[in-house]
Design a protein around this motif. Structure first.
Motif, short mmCIF file in Angstrom:
data_model
loop_
_atom_site.label_atom_id
_atom_site.label_comp_id
_atom_site.label_asym_id
_atom_site.label_seq_id
_atom_site.Cartn_x
_atom_site.Cartn_y
_atom_site.Cartn_z
N MET A 1 -2.15 -3.98 22.90
CA MET A 1 -1.60 -2.98 22.54
C MET A 1 -2.60 -1.67 21.98
O MET A 1 -3.41 -2.44 21.48
N ILE A 2 -2.45 -0.54 22.29
CA ILE A 2 -3.25 0.58 22.30
C ILE A 2 -2.10 1.24 21.13
O ILE A 2 -0.89 2.02 21.39
N ILE A 3 -2.58 1.42 19.93
CA ILE A 3 -1.98 2.18 19.25
C ILE A 3 -3.10 3.69 18.58
O ILE A 3 -3.90 2.93 18.26
N MET B 1 1.72 7.86 9.91
CA MET B 1 1.07 6.92 9.39
C MET B 1 -0.40 6.28 9.94
O MET B 1 -0.14 6.09 11.15
N SER B 2 -0.85 6.72 8.82
CA SER B 2 -3.08 6.36 9.66
C SER B 2 -2.47 4.67 9.82
O SER B 2 -1.24 3.90 9.63
N PHE C 1 -5.25 -3.30 19.60
CA PHE C 1 -6.50 -2.28 19.38
C PHE C 1 -5.53 -0.94 18.20
O PHE C 1 -4.85 -0.32 18.76
N LEU C 2 -5.88 -0.44 16.72
CA LEU C 2 -5.58 0.30 16.59
C LEU C 2 -6.18 1.78 15.79
O LEU C 2 -7.21 1.24 15.15
N ASP C 3 -6.27 3.19 16.35
CA ASP C 3 -7.12 3.83 15.40
C ASP C 3 -6.13 3.82 14.04
O ASP C 3 -5.87 3.72 13.59
N LEU C 4 -7.54 4.26 13.28
CA LEU C 4 -7.17 5.17 11.78
C LEU C 4 -6.75 6.26 11.74
O LEU C 4 -6.00 6.14 10.89
N ASN D 1 1.55 6.02 17.58
CA ASN D 1 1.18 6.04 15.67
C ASN D 1 2.07 4.52 15.98
O ASN D 1 2.64 3.64 16.07
N GLY D 2 1.80 4.95 14.18
CA GLY D 2 2.15 3.38 13.46
C GLY D 2 3.28 2.91 13.00
O GLY D 2 3.37 1.73 13.75
N LEU D 3 4.19 4.45 13.27
CA LEU D 3 5.32 4.18 12.82
C LEU D 3 6.67 3.64 14.80
O LEU D 3 7.06 2.51 14.57
N GLU D 4 6.14 4.58 15.98
CA GLU D 4 6.16 3.66 17.32
C GLU D 4 6.10 2.39 16.86
O GLU D 4 6.64 1.97 18.30
N ALA D 5 4.32 2.27 16.90
CA ALA D 5 4.49 0.78 17.45
C ALA D 5 5.12 -0.37 16.57
O ALA D 5 5.78 -1.27 17.10
#
Length: 137
Positions: free
Chosen positions: A10-12, A67-68, A59-62, A40-44
């Motif tokens: 998963m890529i966020i 949502m950060s 994998f998560l972007d900051l 985004n974080g909420l969708e994930a």
């Protein structure tokens, strides 16, 4: 776990171009690995709460709206069914405090997004090898 047994990543990331390039790179590494993008974080988190097929890696972007990445990481690590999944921070940030804070929150690794396509593939392969050692044929 060899790369052949990694089924889903998963890529966020809120940048659709970065997500698309990431997924294309994953498919270059192994066309049998499914790549699930979340904007985004909420969708994930909604996806991760509902799905019956969990990703092998996240994998998560900051820096994202709504949502950060740090908030999302904290939520992922609170959930019993997700806590075992390695989360790799995948961000443009080079700030050492971000690295230390996300690792304290439970991130498996932190990589700064490379600018060149070949470098992206190398970085992703390094993380896959670190998370699930395997031989590259």
């Amino acid at each position: 776990m060899p790369v052949s047994s990694i089924h889903t990543v998963m890529i966020i990331d809120d940048d659709p171009d970065d997500s698309e390039l990431f997924c294309e790179t994953i498919h270059e590494i192994n066309e049998n690995i499914a790549c699930i993008p979340a904007a985004n974080g909420l969708e994930a988190l909604v996806y991760l709460k509902k799905t019956s097929v969990l990703p092998d890696l996240i994998f998560l972007d900051l820096n994202m709206p709504r949502m950060s990445g740090k908030q999302c990481l904290g939520e992922i690590k609170k959930m019993d069914h997700l806590v075992h999944i390695p989360v790799i921070i995948y961000s443009t940030s080079k700030i050492e405090d971000d690295v230390q804070e996300t690792k304290a929150l439970g991130a498996f690794d932190f990589i700064t997004k490379p600018y060149r396509v070949n470098d992206i593939k190398k970085k992703i392969l390094q993380v896959l090898e670190k998370a699930y050692p395997y031989k590259i044929s």
